[in-house]
Design a protein around this motif. Structure first.
Motif, PDB file in Angstrom:
ATOM      1  N   GLU A 289      27.104  66.682 -45.513  1.00 31.30           N
ATOM      2  CA  GLU A 289      27.005  66.323 -44.102  1.00 31.30           C
ATOM      3  C   GLU A 289      25.584  66.011 -43.661  1.00 31.30           C
ATOM      4  OE1 GLU A 289      28.780  69.588 -42.093  1.00 31.30           O
ATOM      5  OE2 GLU A 289      30.750  69.276 -42.993  1.00 31.30           O
TER       6      GLU A 289
ATOM      7  N   LYS B 269      36.855  64.098 -47.294  1.00 26.93           N
ATOM      8  CA  LYS B 269      35.533  64.026 -46.659  1.00 26.93           C
ATOM      9  C   LYS B 269      34.733  62.856 -47.199  1.00 26.93           C
ATOM     10  CE  LYS B 269      35.151  68.907 -45.458  1.00 26.93           C
ATOM     11  NZ  LYS B 269      34.415  70.167 -45.677  1.00 26.93           N
TER      12      LYS B 269
ATOM     13  N   THR C  59      37.354  63.523 -39.118  1.00 26.85           N
ATOM     14  CA  THR C  59      38.308  63.422 -40.226  1.00 26.85           C
ATOM     15  C   THR C  59      39.547  64.248 -39.911  1.00 26.85           C
ATOM     16  OG1 THR C  59      36.450  63.285 -41.719  1.00 26.85           O
ATOM     17  CG2 THR C  59      38.580  63.750 -42.702  1.00 26.85           C
TER      18      THR C  59
ATOM     19  N   CYS D 288      31.581  64.316 -38.371  1.00 29.42           N
ATOM     20  CA  CYS D 288      32.409  64.473 -39.561  1.00 29.42           C
ATOM     21  C   CYS D 288      33.747  65.135 -39.232  1.00 29.42           C
ATOM     22  CB  CYS D 288      31.662  65.285 -40.615  1.00 29.42           C
ATOM     23  SG  CYS D 288      30.221  64.427 -41.245  1.00 29.42           S
TER      24      CYS D 288
ATOM     25  N   ASP E  10      29.575  71.530 -48.547  1.00 30.80           N
ATOM     26  CA  ASP E  10      29.794  70.791 -47.307  1.00 30.80           C
ATOM     27  C   ASP E  10      28.494  70.442 -46.611  1.00 30.80           C
ATOM     28  OD1 ASP E  10      32.452  70.986 -47.784  1.00 30.80           O
ATOM     29  OD2 ASP E  10      32.820  72.628 -46.393  1.00 30.80           O
TER      30      ASP E  10
END
Length: 763
Positions: free
Chosen positions: A684, A350, A51, A48, A680
């Motif tokens: 994820e 995200k 990004t 991730c 978050d």
């Protein structure tokens, strides 16, 4: 039961409060689950983080001078996964390329290279495709190249003139010249791509079509060859246009957040690009404007429409201290917001990254189809060559007739519709889900969601609100106002969730606390204080039993309320009970409706798993009408319950907050976290994330997944039937080259359009 909870005789805890304490627990459990064949693990946080890397890319000019770096491109012109393979193989032959991955579904290419970006773009162009560097997350669209459309139109016009010329006294040489020009115009790009495909040892549709056209020209079938070229070029153009619409279903998310913001500097407001705004700066968002960056409200009140991220239809009230997210819409008052995240780290960024990453992951069905096509295509190609070469030696018929049959077989050999049947459907479904506030991390999870037969839910914070609220007040020998005023005074300085619920309720009813002193905490029992010269207490039944207070008829009420899952707060003095306040974790209205809708879409086995007591669990189960429930469970007991469902033959999803239910989420075939906005870890680690803090999108997700599987099956069967029908028509001499092309490109176009129906599936 911990001591804090014992204070009011409850085991109700707010899970949200401990979310930040265990961010690594779920990651660890997920990694342990890698050996579980029924589970495909989610992208890691390391992945991730790309990004951030992507958004840090600089301009084309700067990168052109750099070497030894990783770049991301949008590639135009790919309308089949074999195109992606051709580009990959072509670039791998370049010594300056360290690693390359081309993703047909998302139309993207990531590459590690030592040469310049311009050289990479030229290499892709040589292979017959157009690449553009993703140097800005807001500028992902490539300007449409109309030269391809012009070539198709002009080729078609020349084909028409040549066809009409055959009915008039136009010399055959001139007619054939028109056909040759038409073939060059319409077939130049496929021929160039075919050359690089053969050079990179890839057998794609461009190779097959080019071979068929050259073969038709060799035996004098100029009209057939020109028709093949034009139909193939037209089909590719329509396919590319349709596929681009599905790809743009995600790219359009980029436009949700504005590119500029008003930054406050003293009393002045300055317009500034969001890429230049740092954490801690203050931005001002006017009524009706979109919020440009994630942050916290420091001044003003408003309603914010969060539907672009969460799919919620009702705006959320925002006050000082509340978080806000980029891409959401400020509906009423002006807001001053302290920026908490850079543009590349915002929630919407995200989401875009995770969804694009999901589109690039192949589902099991897609991987199987690709493998089948790679075996099928060369077999049919060799068979076509055999048909051209051997039958004329052993059976009647001219060499030209058998050569023509071989050409037809070459065209039919192209499995484009079959290969395209799955990825376009998956991209469309994931795009639809993202626009409705649901993140599906890949095609594998989409397929599992479509096959679910049982869903297990955590109770606290999932089916319920996760925050205790006052449910009933029973005064005894006094008024309700007097009872609430005393309770407010006693509980005001307690940090316990039960005390907070009482205080909040009293404030809602307009009751102010009275003056009190000598406040003391009676560990595990309650609180006490002197009010108006008399000592009052607020606590559980155990406290007042020790005080020998006369409960009278209230005791039976208390027992009854406790059996219904309520936590009881008794208020009074040693000698006089003022009344009882019942507090409970309230079931969300959306949960009841969501579970009802789940049964409508075919999930008939709904289970509740909770660590709460039997009375509370029984009450929540009756309100939500779950199929069955289990209470007083430790985390390892929830894992056992999930395994039991799996042993019963169910494909099981576990729905929780993404952190506290880590072991059960990892054990289930599908882990679903809710409330992903601002969380978050949930974004994820879970396989599917419901961005809103409720379950209302879960039935839509199941419905969409089942529809996707249905459409994928339709596409595969349709592609195989068309291919089989075309093969069977070759030897009775009912098939022509141009009909073979229509059967291939037409089938591919129908498959794409059928898949695009998933973009329009609504709740």
């Amino acid at each position: 039961m911990n001591k804090d909870n014992e204070q009011h005789g409850t085991d109700t805890t707010c899970k949200d409060e401990c979310c930040s304490d265990k961010p690594k627990e779920l990651k660890f459990v997920k990694s342990l689950n890698l050996n579980n064949v029924n589970k495909v693990t989610s992208p890691s946080k390391d992945t991730c983080c790309s990004t951030h890397e992507t958004s840090q890319e600089v301009s084309n000019e700067t990168i052109s001078e750099a070497t030894g770096h990783k770049s991301e491109f949008i590639v135009n012109g790919m309308d089949c996964s074999s195109c992606a393979l051709t580009i990959e193989n072509h670039l791998k032959m370049n010594s300056a390329v360290r690693h390359v991955a081309v993703h047909f579904a998302s139309g993207k290419m990531t590459i590690e290279h030592d040469n310049t970006v311009d050289e990479i773009i030229k290499e892709v162009s040589r292979a017959g495709y157009k690449a553009s560097l993703v140097s800005n997350r807001r500028a992902r669209e490539i300007k449409k190249d109309k030269s391809g459309i012009n070539s198709v139109v002009l080729s078609g016009v020349l084909l028409l003139f040549g066809f009409l010329g055959s009915y008039f006294d136009v010399p055959l040489t001139l007619i054939n010249l028109l056909y040759v020009i038409a073939i060059i115009l319409g077939g130049y790009k496929p021929a160039r791509s075919a050359y690089y495909a053969v050079k990179s040892r890839s057998l794609d549709m461009n190779v097959l079509m080019t071979a068929a056209v050259i073969g038709a020209a060799a035996i004098g079938e100029w009209f057939e060859g020109t028709t093949v070229v034009w139909l193939f070029a037209l089909g590719n153009m329509l396919q590319a246009s349709s596929i681009e619409k599905t790809r743009n279903s995600i790219r359009s998310l980029i436009d949700l957040a504005p590119s500029e913001a008003f930054v406050k500097n003293g009393q002045q407001l300055a317009r500034k690009p969001v890429e230049e705004i740092a954490v801690g700066e203050i931005i001002v968002v006017k009524p009706g404007d979109k919020i440009p960056l994630d942050g916290v409200v420091i001044s003003g009140e408003s309603s914010v429409n969060q539907s672009p991220i969460t799919g919620e239809s009702i705006p959320v009230d925002k006050h000082i201290g509340d978080p806000v997210y980029a891409g959401t819409i400020n509906e009423h008052g002006s807001l001053e917001i302290t920026v908490t995240k850079l543009v590349e780290d915002t929630t919407i960024s995200k989401i875009i990254h995770l969804v694009e990453e999901a589109q690039e992951q192949k589902a099991p069905t897609e991987a199987f189809v690709d493998k089948f096509a790679r075996i099928y295509t060369p077999i049919v190609f060799i068979l076509a060559l055999a048909v051209m070469a051997f039958p004329p030696l052993f059976s009647p018929g001219t060499w030209g007739e058998w050569f023509y049959k071989g050409l037809e077989l070459l065209v039919v050999a192209c499995p484009c519709a079959l290969v395209i049947s799955t990825p376009v459907a998956i991209v469309s479904a994931i795009g639809n889900a993202a626009k409705n506030g649901v993140l599906i991390k890949g095609g594998a999870f989409l397929e599992i969601a479509g096959k679910l037969s049982a869903i297990a839910f955590d109770k606290t914070g999932t089916l319920t609100e996760g925050r205790p609220k006052v449910t009933q007040i029973i005064p005894s020998g006094t008024t309700q106002d007097e009872l609430l005023a005393i309770a407010h005074t006693l509980e005001e300085y307690s940090a316990h969730p039960i005390a907070k619920a009482v205080v909040d309720y009293a404030k809602e009813k307009g009751h102010s606390p009275r003056e009190g002193y000598n406040f003391r905490n009676l560990m595990g029992k309650g609180v006490g204080a002197i009010i108006s010269g008399q000592e009052y207490f607020a606590g559980n039944l155990k406290l007042f039993q020790e005080l020998h207070s006369p409960l009278g008829e209230l005791e039976s009420h208390i027992r009854s309320l406790q059996q219904e899952g309520n936590t009881i707060v008794i208020v009074g003095t040693k000698d006089n009970i003022l009344g009882v306040i019942a507090v409970a974790d309230i079931v969300r209205e959306t949960s009841v409706q969501a579970l009802r809708d789940l049964k409508r879409v075919g999930i008939h086995h709904v289970v509740m798993l909770t660590g709460d007591n039997e009375g509370t669990a029984k009450k929540v189960a009756s309100l939500t009408r779950v199929t069955r429930y289990s209470a007083e469970l430790l985390p390892e007991n929830k894992v056992t319950a999930i395994k039991q469902l799996q042993n019963e033959g169910h494909i099981v999803a576990m729905v929780g907050d993404g952190i506290n239910d880590a072991p059960a989420l990892a054990t289930a075939d599908l882990g679903i976290a809710m409330g992903g906005v601002g969380t978050d870890t949930a974004m994820e680690t879970a396989d599917i994330v419901l961005m809103a803090d409720n379950l209302e999108k879960l039935p839509h997700t199941v419905k969409l997944s089942r529809k996707a599987i249905q459409i994928i099956k339709q596409n595969i069967w349709f592609s195989l039937i068309i291919k089989a029908a075309a093969l069977m028509l070759i030897f009775p001499e009912l098939l022509t080259l141009w009909i073979a092309v229509i059967s291939d490109t037409g089938a591919a176009l129908i498959v794409i359009l059928n898949s695009m129906r998933l973009l329009k599936v609504k709740k």
